[in-house]
Design a protein around this motif. Structure first.
Motif, PDB file in Angstrom:
ATOM      1  N   LYS A 159       7.198   2.932   8.506  1.00 27.09           N
ATOM      2  CA  LYS A 159       6.039   2.035   8.573  1.00 27.09           C
ATOM      3  C   LYS A 159       5.628   1.680   7.151  1.00 27.09           C
ATOM      4  O   LYS A 159       5.210   2.538   6.377  1.00 27.09           O
ATOM      5  CB  LYS A 159       4.878   2.700   9.316  1.00 27.09           C
ATOM      6  CG  LYS A 159       3.662   1.786   9.441  1.00 27.09           C
ATOM      7  CD  LYS A 159       2.604   2.362  10.364  1.00 27.09           C
ATOM      8  CE  LYS A 159       1.877   3.525   9.727  1.00 27.09           C
ATOM      9  NZ  LYS A 159       0.747   3.987  10.561  1.00 27.09           N
ATOM     10  N   ASN A 216       0.821  -1.204   0.000  1.00 24.91           N
ATOM     11  CA  ASN A 216       0.000   0.000   0.000  1.00 24.91           C
ATOM     12  C   ASN A 216       0.858   1.258   0.000  1.00 24.91           C
ATOM     13  O   ASN A 216       0.885   1.992  -0.971  1.00 24.91           O
ATOM     14  CB  ASN A 216      -0.939   0.003   1.212  1.00 24.91           C
ATOM     15  CG  ASN A 216      -1.866   1.209   1.217  1.00 24.91           C
ATOM     16  OD1 ASN A 216      -2.149   1.796   0.181  1.00 24.91           O
ATOM     17  ND2 ASN A 216      -2.335   1.596   2.392  1.00 24.91           N
ATOM     18  N   ASN A 217       1.610   1.505   1.098  1.00 19.66           N
ATOM     19  CA  ASN A 217       2.427   2.720   1.158  1.00 19.66           C
ATOM     20  C   ASN A 217       3.529   2.585   2.200  1.00 19.66           C
ATOM     21  O   ASN A 217       3.601   1.598   2.936  1.00 19.66           O
ATOM     22  CB  ASN A 217       1.547   3.947   1.451  1.00 19.66           C
ATOM     23  CG  ASN A 217       0.826   3.844   2.784  1.00 19.66           C
ATOM     24  OD1 ASN A 217       1.390   3.424   3.786  1.00 19.66           O
ATOM     25  ND2 ASN A 217      -0.439   4.220   2.814  1.00 19.66           N
ATOM     26  N   ASN A 237       3.088  -0.303   4.963  1.00 13.94           N
ATOM     27  CA  ASN A 237       1.732  -0.818   5.109  1.00 13.94           C
ATOM     28  C   ASN A 237       1.361  -1.723   3.940  1.00 13.94           C
ATOM     29  O   ASN A 237       1.506  -1.351   2.776  1.00 13.94           O
ATOM     30  CB  ASN A 237       0.751   0.353   5.211  1.00 13.94           C
ATOM     31  CG  ASN A 237      -0.685  -0.098   5.341  1.00 13.94           C
ATOM     32  OD1 ASN A 237      -1.391  -0.214   4.357  1.00 13.94           O
ATOM     33  ND2 ASN A 237      -1.121  -0.344   6.565  1.00 13.94           N
ATOM     34  N   HIS A 291      -5.027  -5.001   7.747  1.00 11.47           N
ATOM     35  CA  HIS A 291      -3.746  -4.576   7.190  1.00 11.47           C
ATOM     36  C   HIS A 291      -2.609  -5.066   8.080  1.00 11.47           C
ATOM     37  O   HIS A 291      -2.820  -5.403   9.253  1.00 11.47           O
ATOM     38  CB  HIS A 291      -3.685  -3.057   7.047  1.00 11.47           C
ATOM     39  CG  HIS A 291      -3.664  -2.338   8.358  1.00 11.47           C
ATOM     40  ND1 HIS A 291      -4.816  -1.910   8.997  1.00 11.47           N
ATOM     41  CD2 HIS A 291      -2.636  -1.985   9.187  1.00 11.47           C
ATOM     42  CE1 HIS A 291      -4.499  -1.318  10.130  1.00 11.47           C
ATOM     43  NE2 HIS A 291      -3.189  -1.355  10.281  1.00 11.47           N
ATOM     44  N   TYR A 345      -0.309  -5.354  13.284  1.00  8.32           N
ATOM     45  CA  TYR A 345      -1.415  -5.612  12.357  1.00  8.32           C
ATOM     46  C   TYR A 345      -2.747  -5.361  13.050  1.00  8.32           C
ATOM     47  O   TYR A 345      -2.832  -5.243  14.276  1.00  8.32           O
ATOM     48  CB  TYR A 345      -1.368  -7.044  11.818  1.00  8.32           C
ATOM     49  CG  TYR A 345      -1.003  -8.104  12.828  1.00  8.32           C
ATOM     50  CD1 TYR A 345      -1.861  -8.459  13.865  1.00  8.32           C
ATOM     51  CD2 TYR A 345       0.223  -8.773  12.730  1.00  8.32           C
ATOM     52  CE1 TYR A 345      -1.515  -9.452  14.772  1.00  8.32           C
ATOM     53  CE2 TYR A 345       0.582  -9.763  13.635  1.00  8.32           C
ATOM     54  CZ  TYR A 345      -0.297 -10.099  14.652  1.00  8.32           C
ATOM     55  OH  TYR A 345       0.053 -11.072  15.562  1.00  8.32           O
ATOM     56  N   HIS A 387      -1.893  -4.226   2.535  1.00  6.60           N
ATOM     57  CA  HIS A 387      -3.262  -4.696   2.680  1.00  6.60           C
ATOM     58  C   HIS A 387      -3.250  -6.178   3.052  1.00  6.60           C
ATOM     59  O   HIS A 387      -2.333  -6.924   2.688  1.00  6.60           O
ATOM     60  CB  HIS A 387      -4.033  -4.533   1.364  1.00  6.60           C
ATOM     61  CG  HIS A 387      -4.138  -3.128   0.869  1.00  6.60           C
ATOM     62  ND1 HIS A 387      -4.943  -2.178   1.468  1.00  6.60           N
ATOM     63  CD2 HIS A 387      -3.540  -2.504  -0.189  1.00  6.60           C
ATOM     64  CE1 HIS A 387      -4.840  -1.037   0.804  1.00  6.60           C
ATOM     65  NE2 HIS A 387      -3.994  -1.204  -0.194  1.00  6.60           N
ATOM     66  N   ASP A 429       1.456  -3.940   9.142  1.00  5.83           N
ATOM     67  CA  ASP A 429       2.503  -2.915   9.084  1.00  5.83           C
ATOM     68  C   ASP A 429       3.839  -3.544   9.459  1.00  5.83           C
ATOM     69  O   ASP A 429       3.962  -4.167  10.522  1.00  5.83           O
ATOM     70  CB  ASP A 429       2.207  -1.762  10.050  1.00  5.83           C
ATOM     71  CG  ASP A 429       0.990  -0.961   9.638  1.00  5.83           C
ATOM     72  OD1 ASP A 429       0.770  -0.803   8.429  1.00  5.83           O
ATOM     73  OD2 ASP A 429       0.250  -0.500  10.538  1.00  5.83           O
ATOM     74  N   TYR A 430       4.827  -3.360   8.590  1.00  3.37           N
ATOM     75  CA  TYR A 430       6.193  -3.770   8.897  1.00  3.37           C
ATOM     76  C   TYR A 430       6.950  -2.511   9.288  1.00  3.37           C
ATOM     77  O   TYR A 430       7.188  -1.627   8.455  1.00  3.37           O
ATOM     78  CB  TYR A 430       6.824  -4.455   7.684  1.00  3.37           C
ATOM     79  CG  TYR A 430       6.070  -5.708   7.282  1.00  3.37           C
ATOM     80  CD1 TYR A 430       6.241  -6.894   7.990  1.00  3.37           C
ATOM     81  CD2 TYR A 430       5.172  -5.695   6.223  1.00  3.37           C
ATOM     82  CE1 TYR A 430       5.543  -8.045   7.647  1.00  3.37           C
ATOM     83  CE2 TYR A 430       4.465  -6.832   5.873  1.00  3.37           C
ATOM     84  CZ  TYR A 430       4.659  -8.012   6.585  1.00  3.37           C
ATOM     85  OH  TYR A 430       3.952  -9.148   6.240  1.00  3.37           O
ATOM     86  N   ASN A 431       7.298  -2.419  10.568  1.00  3.68           N
ATOM     87  CA  ASN A 431       7.892  -1.208  11.131  1.00  3.68           C
ATOM     88  C   ASN A 431       9.398  -1.392  11.303  1.00  3.68           C
ATOM     89  O   ASN A 431       9.835  -2.255  12.067  1.00  3.68           O
ATOM     90  CB  ASN A 431       7.238  -0.894  12.480  1.00  3.68           C
ATOM     91  CG  ASN A 431       5.726  -0.844  12.379  1.00  3.68           C
ATOM     92  OD1 ASN A 431       5.155   0.111  11.881  1.00  3.68           O
ATOM     93  ND2 ASN A 431       5.069  -1.895  12.857  1.00  3.68           N
TER      94      ASN A 431
END
Length: 282
Positions: A189, A173-174, A191, A200, A221, A193, A202-204
């Motif tokens: 972060k 996504n972004n 993001n 969603h 997530y 989908h 998130d890989y931080n």
């Protein structure tokens, strides 16, 4: 005589089917995703179009970075774009330039798995494309990387400082730059989908040792019956998290409990604070 005629009819149509199949296979082998040379030619053409449409160029701009990835990465690699926010919006490249004299830029690069058909960015970006994790090899397998590039301004070129794998194959996504509230540590972060869970992931990537060192990954997530949130449990420089526990009563799903996980440096894993035998890599 009647049966002989029917036999020849069946034989005729069977032969036609085999001929069509051979032709179809030949057509597939001519498609771009099976031809790295054609794929590169198309990328070169698209980059040239961007150059012609650009009003003002600067050293180490995004066009230069796209060209660098094309010329220096394995075949079937791409600097990818954000997911479109609306159907008519123009996609933006997934890059973030830092404020440190413009010398560094974060970019999301997707690489094709060697030996498979080349990936197509349209199959790995967006909500529906998060289903590709269920059977990614049919459309090629994408490997995502968060990469820090250093700008070599005098040559309009780049050096790779580090790259960190992103454990997902589709549904991008972004990416945004954030700051951890408790410690003030910046992190990126990324993001994705997650259509299967109507949510969603998130890989931080936390820059715990500064910009130029390999970042620390923490996954969070949220969906209809799962949730993980960033936390500060043991007050060190590494972020921790809470895994929320959900209960399904048939007519409703809810959560009123959670368990903490803290980063154990010596083993490079997250450890359950209630059960130390349960660990997670990120």
């Amino acid at each position: 005589m009647k049966y002989i005629f029917i036999f020849f009819i069946i034989l005729f149509f069977s032969g036609c089917g085999k001929e069509d199949k051979k032709e179809a296979i030949g057509d597939i082998n001519q498609q771009v995703e099976y031809s790295p040379a054609k794929d590169k030619n198309i990328q070169e053409y698209n980059i040239e179009q961007l150059k012609q449409q650009s009003i003002k160029r600067t050293p180490c701009d995004t066009i230069s970075l796209m060209e660098y990835v094309l010329n220096n990465y394995p075949e079937g690699s791409y600097l990818i774009y954000f997911d479109k926010t609306i159907s008519t919006s123009v996609p933006r490249p997934a890059v973030i330039y830092t404020n440190q004299n413009g010398r560094y830029v974060f970019g999301i690069v997707a690489k094709s798995r060697p030996g498979e058909r080349l990936i197509e960015t349209k199959n790995i970006i967006g909500f529906d494309q998060s289903y590709i994790d269920l059977d990614s090899t049919e459309l090629g397998t994408a490997f995502f990387y968060l990469t820090l590039f250093e700008c070599v301004e005098e040559n309009d070129a780049f050096n790779v400082v580090w790259e960190a794998p992103i454990p997902s194959h589709g549904g991008f996504n972004n990416v945004t730059m954030e700051k951890w509230f408790y410690k003030g540590i910046p992190y990126l972060k990324i993001n994705f989908h997650y259509a299967q869970g109507v949510g969603h992931i998130d890989y931080n990537y936390f820059l715990v040792d500064g910009l130029l060192s390999q970042p620390h990954l923490l996954m969070t997530y949220e969906g209809i019956n799962f949730k993980r949130t960033i936390a500060n449990i043991d007050n060190d420089k590494y972020p921790d998290y809470y895994e929320h526990i959900f209960y399904d009563l048939g007519d409703r799903v809810y959560s009123n409990d959670s368990v903490g996980f803290v980063w154990r440096v010596k083993d490079s894993v997250y450890v359950n604070t209630r059960n130390s035998r349960q660990t997670r890599p990120y």
